[in-house]
Design a protein around this motif. Sequence first.
Motif: not given
Length: 427
Positions: A283-289, A312-322, A326-331
């Motif tokens: 994607n143009y605004l890409l995710d990386y991990y 709030k960095i976590e609130s921006i990135i955590a939804p992308k990670m999930l 999706p199975y990382l919910k709660g990590v």
Amino acid sequence: MSPPTHANSYYAASANDKVIRPQLTGEHRCDVCVVGAGFTGISTALSLAEKGKKVIVLEGTRIGFGASGRNGGQIVNSFNRDIDYITSNYGDVIGKKMAKMAFAGSELIRNRIEKYNIDCDLKHGNVFAACNNKQFEELKAKKALWEAHGHNELELLTTSSIQDHIGSERYVGGLLDRKGGHIQPLNLVLGQAKAFESLGGEIFEDSEVVRLEQGKPGKVVTKQGTVIADTIVVAGNAYIFGLLPDIEKKAMPCGTQVITTEPLSAEIQKQLLPSDRCVEDCNYLLDYYRLSGDGRLIYGGGTTYGARDPGKIESIIAPKMLKTFPYLKGVKVDYAWTGNFLLTMMRMPQVGKIGDNLYYAQGYSGHGVTNSHLMGEILSDAIDGETERFDVFASMPQYQFPGGRMLRVPYTALGATYYNMRDKLGI
């Protein structure tokens, strides 16, 4: 007053070298003074020290304080603009010369790690992940392009085979580059800094440069000291802060955000990234991990234009990670941080020489890990009289963003919104 510290990141917490270098005081003399102790500055300094030059590095905060110690840690080949774009926009001659350098940065990093025994969690291979069929067709073209220029360690991944590398249903396919890889970036730059010092080089931290005076020799001035040098290299990138205002106008700081989870079980790690490659989507605004050396998931993205730090960095990135896993919910997320990289109008590095003895390099536009290492070697060669590769970069025109300093952010953000919508629609 306490000395400056690194950002509160996983990289800083797991840094191998926590030694604070002294602050510059008094007057010093050297062959080359390098301003900035990130990848570009330390790579340049180490290359020069290997040639026998007396080099001093000045860092306003800490070694690797900026993008070099905060990035995603991914070794990605080529440039932000690929060889076909470069050839189309700058001609066949420049295109062929740039193609010879497109994969050199990753080789240099590996050679340095081996030569100086740098402990930075090096792992091999990266995956470009396609979110739609259009992106998958573009990866087919990338594979053909890179193979035409001698890179033969590539594998196209289908919807089925990409599952061998990524435990997610988001992707229709991908491209594995075995010459890519990932590292703990702060430990990479700290390891090279230590190698530089072992060759007689000096690094001063908490020594912000307030003034440059060109001449023969030049003078680099901090609040507490001065360095007299035959040659000056400015390698501040997004953290240059007023030293070269005409050069700063030609690039724009951008922020990217990263989170790091708690250590994950071996079972979850295997489920997430079975082959332990790093990943970036198309994607143009890409995710990386990727997975860290101690089994955490490091997940980044969320580009902001103009280097605004989101609250709030976590609130921006955590939804992308999930969305991806999706199975990382709660990590639990243990670390969250932001850092600035430098974007150029043409998305190509800006390299040049001012007067007789001042060199600069900046603006890797998201490909800084490999490009900055390569640029350090190129700057070193140019200072030593071998200018062939330097001249290729320096010959490329450097443009300001439209709208000047006031409007470059909204104009660029508007363009990003357009391309982001195209990605979502798969067109």
